[in-house]
Write a protein that holds these residues in place. Structure first.
Motif, mmCIF file in Angstrom:
data_model
loop_
_atom_site.group_PDB
_atom_site.id
_atom_site.type_symbol
_atom_site.label_atom_id
_atom_site.label_comp_id
_atom_site.label_asym_id
_atom_site.label_seq_id
_atom_site.Cartn_x
_atom_site.Cartn_y
_atom_site.Cartn_z
ATOM 1 N N MET A 137 0.815 -1.205 0.000
ATOM 2 C CA MET A 137 0.000 0.000 0.000
ATOM 3 C C MET A 137 0.850 1.258 0.000
ATOM 4 O O MET A 137 0.478 2.272 -0.600
ATOM 5 N N TRP B 246 -8.326 -3.300 -2.210
ATOM 6 C CA TRP B 246 -8.248 -2.189 -1.252
ATOM 7 C C TRP B 246 -9.477 -1.297 -1.377
ATOM 8 O O TRP B 246 -10.027 -0.820 -0.384
ATOM 9 N N LEU C 117 -11.338 4.877 0.771
ATOM 10 C CA LEU C 117 -9.907 4.636 0.563
ATOM 11 C C LEU C 117 -9.124 5.931 0.379
ATOM 12 O O LEU C 117 -8.017 6.088 0.909
ATOM 13 N N LEU D 277 -6.167 0.309 7.015
ATOM 14 C CA LEU D 277 -7.190 -0.119 6.073
ATOM 15 C C LEU D 277 -7.976 -1.306 6.605
ATOM 16 O O LEU D 277 -7.452 -2.133 7.357
#
Length: 353
Positions: free
Chosen positions: A292, A312, A319, A329
Motif C-alpha cells: 500500500m 483495497w 480509501l 485499512l
C-alpha cells in the motif's frame, strides 16, 4: 504520494485525483442480468476515487461465464445501470462500464442459453469454475465461426451504446485475464488457420476489430482497453513473442485514439517500459503485489498517468480519505467477495467515521 491527489484530464473528463477503482467481479446480479438494488450504493460509496471501472459486464448472453454477473444488452439491464450511474454522478464521481466477454471461461450451467461457451478454438482451459451446483470442470468450448466472430464484434458495439444510454461516462473493453479477447491473443488458446489465427497480426485482429467497432459507435474519448501481458490467467500464453505481440497491439490501438490503456502489470518491466513509450494517450497501471505504501510508485516513476487498485477499494469505501491521512485499512473478507449476502461484504465495510 502527493501526485496521486493531483486532478487529471482524461479525455474530456476532469478527474479529481489519479486513483482508479479496478474492475472486480462481485457476482451479485439478478437472474436477468440486472444489477441488484445495493449496486448504486456500492459504487457511490467509492466515488471519491478519480475513476470507477465497473465489474465485468457481459455484452451478450454468450459472454456470461460466472453466476450472477450483470449484462448490458437488454432494456432492463440498461435501466438498472442507470440507477448506478446516477448515484455515482450525484456523488461527483465518474464511471466506465467494463465490457467482458469471458469466451471459454464459462459453463453451460452459468450461460443463459445453456450452450457450450465459445472461444477462438475448441480448446478447454483445463480449469474448474464455480456454478450454482458447485465447482465443475470447464468443458471444451465451441470454436467461433467467422460469421459468429462478426456477430460477437457487433455485440460489443451494441453493448457500448447501451452503456452510454445507461449514463456511463465510457466503457472499458476487457482484453485481459484469460477472457475472450485475450484468448485470441494467446498462442496456445488460438489455433485458428484463418485471418484470426497464426501470426501476431492475425491473433490481434479480433481485439482491434472490437475496439474499432466500439470507437465507431461511441467515440474514442469514451473507450478504454485493458491488457494483461504474460499474465497466464485462464491458461492463456502469448508465447515467446508476447512482448512483440503487445508492441504491435498497442501501436495499432494508438491509431484509434482510445482515451486510455489499462495495464495489469505482473512483473515484466521491459514490457511496461515499451508500452509507456509506445502508447500516446493516458496509461493506467495496476501493479500486482505492491504494498500500500507503493500505491503511487508508477506515478512517481512516470510509468503511468493513473494507478488502479482492486481489493483495497472493495474493502475501503473511503480509501482516498484513509490514504491521505495514512489511516489503517479494512481487510477484505474473502468469504463474501463473490457471495450475495445482501449488504454483508458489499456495502457494509466501515468508514473512518
Amino acid at each position: 504520494m502527493e501526485k496521486l491527489w493531483e486532478p487529471f484530464e482524461l479525455g474530456k473528463l476532469q478527474l479529481k485525483n489519479r486513483l482508479v477503482m479496478a474492475p472486480m467481479t462481485r457476482s451479485r446480479a439478478k437472474e436477468n442480468g440486472t444489477v441488484n438494488e445495493l449496486a448504486p450504493e456500492y459504487y457511490a460509496q467509492r466515488a471519491s476515487m478519480g475513476l470507477l471501472i465497473s465489474e465485468g459486464t457481459q455484452p451478450s448472453p454468450e459472454g456470461q461465464g460466472y453466476p450472477s454477473t450483470p449484462g448490458i444488452y437488454t432494456n432492463a439491464q440498461i435501466s438498472s445501470w442507470k440507477q448506478v450511474t446516477q448515484a455515482v454522478h450525484d456523488a461527483n464521481g465518474k464511471l466506465f462500464i467494463q465490457l467482458m466477454h469471458v469466451g471459454r471461461m464459462g459453463h453451460p450451467d452459468n450461460i443463459p442459453t445453456h450452450q457450450k461457451a465459445v472461444a477462438p478454438s475448441a480448446i478447454a482451459p483445463e480449469e474448474k469454475i464455480f456454478t450454482k451446483k458447485g465447482m465443475k470442470d470447464i468443458p471444451v468450448p465451441r470454436a467461433l465461426t467467422v460469421d459468429q466472430i462478426e456477430d460477437t464484434i457487433n455485440a460489443y458495439r451494441k453493448s457500448a451504446r447501451a452503456a452510454i444510454e445507461a449514463g456511463a461516462d465510457g466503457v472499458e473493453i476487457h482484453g485481459a485475464n484469460g477472457y475472450l479477447i485475450h484468448q485470441f491473443l494467446g498462442e496456445n488458446s488460438n489455433k485458428r488457420h484463418d485471418e484470426y489465427g497464426g501470426s501476431i497480426q492475425n491473433r490481434a485482429l479480433f481485439a482491434l476489430k472490437v475496439a474499432k467497432a466500439v470507437v465507431e459507435e461511441i467515440g474514442p474519448q469514451r473507450v478504454g482497453f485493458r491488457i494483461s501481458p504474460m499474465n497466464m490467467l485462464g491458461g492463456v500464453n502469448e508465447g515467446e513473442n508476447g512482448a512483440a505481440l503487445y508492441h504491435y497491439l498497442v501501436s495499432e490501438l494508438n491509431k484509434l485514439n482510445l482515451v486510455y490503456l489499462h495495464m495489469m502489470h505482473v512483473g515484466h518491466e521491459e514490457v511496461l517500459a515499451d508500452i509507456r513509450k509506445t502508447w500516446k494517450n493516458s496509461l493506467i497501471v495496476n501493479r500486482a503485489g505492491r504494498k500500500m505504501t507503493d500505491v503511487s510508485l508508477d506515478l512517481d516513476n512516470e510509468n503511468a498517468d493513473l494507478v488502479s487498485v482492486g481489493t483495497w477499494a472493495l474493502a475501503n469505501p473511503d480509501l482516498v480519505e484513509r490514504l491521505k491521512i495514512h489511516a489503517p485499512l479494512n481487510e477484505v473478507d474473502k468469504a463474501t467477495v463473490y457471495v450475495n449476502n445482501g449488504a454483508v461484504g458489499y456495502t457494509d465495510y466501515p468508514t473512518l467515521n
